[in-house]
Design a protein around this motif. Structure first.
Motif, mmCIF file in Angstrom:
data_model
loop_
_atom_site.group_PDB
_atom_site.id
_atom_site.type_symbol
_atom_site.label_atom_id
_atom_site.label_comp_id
_atom_site.label_asym_id
_atom_site.label_seq_id
_atom_site.Cartn_x
_atom_site.Cartn_y
_atom_site.Cartn_z
ATOM 1 N N LEU A 535 0.828 -1.208 0.000
ATOM 2 C CA LEU A 535 0.000 0.000 0.000
ATOM 3 C C LEU A 535 0.859 1.254 0.000
ATOM 4 O O LEU A 535 0.523 2.256 -0.661
ATOM 5 N N LEU A 536 1.992 1.228 0.755
ATOM 6 C CA LEU A 536 2.898 2.381 0.774
ATOM 7 C C LEU A 536 3.499 2.624 -0.606
ATOM 8 O O LEU A 536 3.574 3.770 -1.071
ATOM 9 N N LEU A 537 3.902 1.528 -1.277
ATOM 10 C CA LEU A 537 4.470 1.686 -2.623
ATOM 11 C C LEU A 537 3.423 2.229 -3.588
ATOM 12 O O LEU A 537 3.732 3.068 -4.447
ATOM 13 N N ILE A 538 2.202 1.766 -3.459
ATOM 14 C CA ILE A 538 1.133 2.269 -4.326
ATOM 15 C C ILE A 538 0.902 3.752 -4.077
ATOM 16 O O ILE A 538 0.732 4.546 -5.017
ATOM 17 N N LEU A 539 0.926 4.171 -2.775
ATOM 18 C CA LEU A 539 0.731 5.581 -2.447
ATOM 19 C C LEU A 539 1.849 6.435 -3.014
ATOM 20 O O LEU A 539 1.606 7.507 -3.596
ATOM 21 N N VAL A 540 3.093 5.966 -2.852
ATOM 22 C CA VAL A 540 4.238 6.723 -3.404
ATOM 23 C C VAL A 540 4.124 6.820 -4.914
ATOM 24 O O VAL A 540 4.372 7.871 -5.519
ATOM 25 N N GLY A 541 3.741 5.731 -5.557
ATOM 26 C CA GLY A 541 3.590 5.753 -7.005
ATOM 27 C C GLY A 541 2.508 6.722 -7.459
ATOM 28 O O GLY A 541 2.683 7.437 -8.459
ATOM 29 N N LEU A 542 1.378 6.768 -6.725
ATOM 30 C CA LEU A 542 0.315 7.703 -7.079
ATOM 31 C C LEU A 542 0.765 9.147 -6.940
ATOM 32 O O LEU A 542 0.459 10.001 -7.797
ATOM 33 N N VAL A 543 1.500 9.459 -5.845
ATOM 34 C CA VAL A 543 2.001 10.835 -5.658
ATOM 35 C C VAL A 543 2.978 11.213 -6.763
ATOM 36 O O VAL A 543 2.907 12.308 -7.334
ATOM 37 N N ALA A 544 3.899 10.280 -7.087
ATOM 38 C CA ALA A 544 4.872 10.567 -8.145
ATOM 39 C C ALA A 544 4.179 10.762 -9.491
ATOM 40 O O ALA A 544 4.529 11.665 -10.268
ATOM 41 N N TRP A 545 3.190 9.938 -9.746
ATOM 42 C CA TRP A 545 2.449 10.071 -11.010
ATOM 43 C C TRP A 545 1.730 11.409 -11.075
ATOM 44 O O TRP A 545 1.703 12.074 -12.117
ATOM 45 N N ARG A 546 1.190 11.849 -9.951
ATOM 46 C CA ARG A 546 0.501 13.142 -9.897
ATOM 47 C C ARG A 546 1.475 14.292 -10.132
ATOM 48 O O ARG A 546 1.172 15.256 -10.845
ATOM 49 N N ILE A 547 2.665 14.207 -9.561
ATOM 50 C CA ILE A 547 3.683 15.256 -9.741
ATOM 51 C C ILE A 547 4.115 15.336 -11.200
ATOM 52 O O ILE A 547 4.257 16.422 -11.781
ATOM 53 N N VAL A 548 4.326 14.171 -11.811
ATOM 54 C CA VAL A 548 4.745 14.144 -13.214
ATOM 55 C C VAL A 548 3.685 14.790 -14.099
ATOM 56 O O VAL A 548 3.991 15.580 -15.003
ATOM 57 N N LEU A 549 2.415 14.455 -13.848
ATOM 58 C CA LEU A 549 1.346 15.058 -14.642
ATOM 59 C C LEU A 549 1.308 16.573 -14.467
ATOM 60 O O LEU A 549 1.081 17.322 -15.431
ATOM 61 N N ARG A 550 1.543 17.052 -13.253
ATOM 62 C CA ARG A 550 1.530 18.498 -12.987
ATOM 63 C C ARG A 550 2.667 19.207 -13.723
ATOM 64 O O ARG A 550 2.480 20.266 -14.319
ATOM 65 N N LEU A 551 3.868 18.625 -13.695
ATOM 66 C CA LEU A 551 5.013 19.221 -14.388
ATOM 67 C C LEU A 551 4.789 19.254 -15.891
ATOM 68 O O LEU A 551 5.156 20.230 -16.568
ATOM 69 N N GLN A 552 4.196 18.188 -16.420
ATOM 70 C CA GLN A 552 3.914 18.167 -17.854
ATOM 71 C C GLN A 552 2.928 19.263 -18.237
ATOM 72 O O GLN A 552 3.072 19.904 -19.279
#
Length: 623
Positions: A535-552
């Motif tokens: 669950l922690l890895l999934i949460l980290v992955g979701l946050v990272a994915w959200r950051i990448v989308l924001r930067l794009q």
């Protein structure tokens, strides 16, 4: 709307219908309720306070009568009086409801109609009381109508009544021809349709013959929900034969099995060690006496209710009282039958039949040696196939034992073949027992069906290894073959089976065990360290994915802004160049807005001023 009949006349007709129906159906409670509500409704009418009719009463009234109708199904090819009496009671219910609501939704014409339908249906089993009641009702109806109608209309009603009586009387006579001439015979037939005979603790030779009749042969007895076909389904194995009367008696020796493992809400009773096999559900459609049917050698059964059941010598199970309509069995094992392994009871032969058996053994060429067991079985089967005739009509005599008649006439059916073979094996020193049940089921849609015509008798013998085996001496070609079911019957059977299985799965209880298992598994999963890490890895992955989308998105917005600014600058240079040719030069440090304000509004400068205004609006949003 003007009334065409009197309240008193309608009440007399209604009471006559109640009396007629009660006289033939003998349902006292319903007759008492109908009479009580009729008198209560008459009192309300006299007071001028009739009950308001709600049609929902008529519709809801269908439910209890429909349940009553379904609760007493009829066997194929037969006619039960309940198919007449239950609709009659429903029509009487409608008549009483309409009667209580006269003037407030009820119509006296409907009271007449429903009451006379009840009277005509009651004629299915005509008696003096029903005849008098019908005469009183018809006379009251004609008198009541005559007092309010012209002579011609009254004669029309009279002719219509006579014609209707003649037509319905003919229908009733046909229905009675389908049924029986007396009530005792009808109820005897009804009991035969609903109950399974021939599987009691004392079995009489010849009782299976009824199961092969055209009237009952296609009645479904068992549905077995298993992928593996159960060739035999044993009910009872008998121990002792009583000569002269043709009776078999089961063994009295038994031990009680206690509840072990469960199948949902069904308590399991195993006759030995636990067997790792799937439980097979069996559904009975008829009322059984004592036997719990299961394949020979079944490891146990599972039923609802009792804490213990008797397991008899002969490897079969019974219950005291009525057997339930469904149970489970565990299949796929061979049994040594600890209650009968070293018992000499399975060698008993009546002394009065020893000579007959010796003669038969000699004629068939059988050897008295135990080592010739299997060769003797082949010789017996061959002799029965070549020299005997399968027949449901054996000319029995009270002066002669049925087995002697069977051997003398060389004809009979499975009960006689199996009984004679059992005693013949015992005479050769082979422990054997006479078993009854069902054999050779017919395939259904994902299950197996045992019809009444599949009732069968066979032999179980003890082999040299100490295991009990089945031997069927009845010739294969002689086994009863019924008529093929029609397309409608096949679809009706599929529907009944699917409905039975659905309600079983809904109520049996195994789904609760599955739900508990799912809950336990979920609890263990939530307490697992690996789940938390995941669950922690999934949460980290979701946050990272959200950051990448924001930067794009930011990068894309910047690219769009840069292109827009370049276009605006190009437009500004073009405007300054055009104004410069007209003599208007932008001073160093002067803003575009200030420069635009000092440009006069002339036809030559209009287009350039518009460019400057567009630049200010889109670049700085200042105008």
């Amino acid at each position: 709307m003007k009334r065409v009949g009197s309240n008193e006349g309608a009440l007399i007709i209604l009471v006559a219908a109640i009396v007629a129906l009660f006289s033939v159906s003998q349902v006292l409670l319903l007759a008492f309720l109908a009479l009580g509500f009729s008198l209560w409704g008459y009192r309300r009418l006299r007071l001028g306070k009739p009950v308001k009719l709600h049609r929902i009463w008529l519709y809801l009234g269908i439910l209890p009568f429909a349940i009553w109708f379904v609760a007493f199904p009829n066997a194929p090819g037969t006619f039960s009086p309940l198919f007449i009496y239950i609709p009659a009671w429903y029509f009487l219910y409608i008549a009483v409801v309409e009667w209580m609501c006269l003037g407030r939704g009820g119509r006296i014409v409907f009271v007449w109609f429903d009451a006379f339908v009840v009277l005509f249906l009651s004629s299915f089993e005509w008696n003096v009381t029903a005849t008098v009641a019908f005469a009183v009702a018809l006379g009251t109806f004609l008198i009541d109508v005559r007092s309010r109608k012209s002579l011609k209309l009254w004669l029309f009603f009279l002719a219509l009544s006579v014609l209707g009586f003649a037509v319905l009387s003919q229908l009733v006579l046909q229905a009675r021809a389908i049924g029986r001439s007396t009530r005792a015979e009808r109820y005897e037939s009804y009991y035969q349709n609903r109950s399974l005979m021939g599987f009691s603790k004392v079995g009489k030779l010849g009782t299976f013959g009824l199961n092969y009749s055209d009237r009952l042969e296609r009645s479904v007895v068992f549905r077995i929900y298993s992928k593996r076909m159960p060739v035999y389904l044993k009910g009872i194995a008998y121990e002792r034969y009583l000569p002269g009367v043709g009776l078999w008696k089961q063994s009295d020796r038994h031990r009680f099995l206690q509840t072990g493992r469960f199948v949902g809400d069904y308590g399991g009773f195993e006759n030995g060690e636990a067997v790792d096999s799937n439980a097979v559900w069996i559904r009975s459609t008829l009322a059984l006496e004592d036997a719990l049917f299961a394949p020979p050698g079944a490891a146990g059964v599972a039923i609802q209710g009792p804490d213990s059941i008797p397991y008899y010598a002969g490897d079969f199970y019974q219950m005291e009282g009525n057997t339930p309509r469904d149970w489970y069995y565990w299949d796929g094992v061979r049994t040594r039958d600890s209650l009968a392994f070293s018992d000499t009871a399975w060698l008993g032969v009546p002394s009065s039949l020893e000579g007959l058996l010796d003669s038969a053994s000699k004629e068939m060429g059988l050897s008295m040696s135990r080592d010739s067991l299997y060769s003797n079985l082949k010789k017996m089967r061959s002799a029965f196939r070549e020299k005997f005739v399968y027949s449901l009509h054996l000319p029995l005599s009270k002066r002669e034992d049925p087995l002697r008649t069977f051997y003398r006439t060389r004809q009979g059916f499975c009960e006689y073949f199996a009984s004679f073979s059992t005693l013949l094996l015992r005479r050769m020193g082979i422990p054997a027992r006479y078993a009854t049940g069902f054999a050779y089921p017919e395939p259904g849609s994902g299950y197996w069906i045992f019809y009444r015509r599949n009732a069968h008798a066979w032999v179980e013998f003890l082999d040299p290894e100490g295991f009990w085996n089945t031997f069927d001496p009845t010739p294969m070609a002689a086994r009863p073959v019924g008529k093929d079911a029609t397309l409608l019957e096949r679809y009706a059977e599929r529907f009944r089976s699917a409905a039975s299985l659905f309600f079983h799965e809904l109520t049996e209880g195994r789904w609760r065990a599955s739900l508990d298992a799912l809950g336990n598994w979920t609890s263990r999963l939530l307490e697992s360290l690996w789940l938390r890490i995941g669950l922690l890895l999934i949460l980290v992955g979701l946050v990272a994915w959200r950051i990448v989308l924001r930067l794009q998105k930011i990068r894309k917005d910047r690219e769009n802004i840069s292109l827009r600014i370049l276009e605006l600058r190009k437009s500004l240079k073009k405007a300054e160049s055009g104004l410069r040719s007209l003599g208007y030069v932008r001073e160093p440090g002067e803003t575009v807005q200030k420069f635009m304000q000092r440009i006069p509004n002339t036809p030559k400068t209009a287009s350039y001023s518009k460019m400057l205004c567009s630049y200010c609006e889109n670049r700085w949003k200042s105008v």
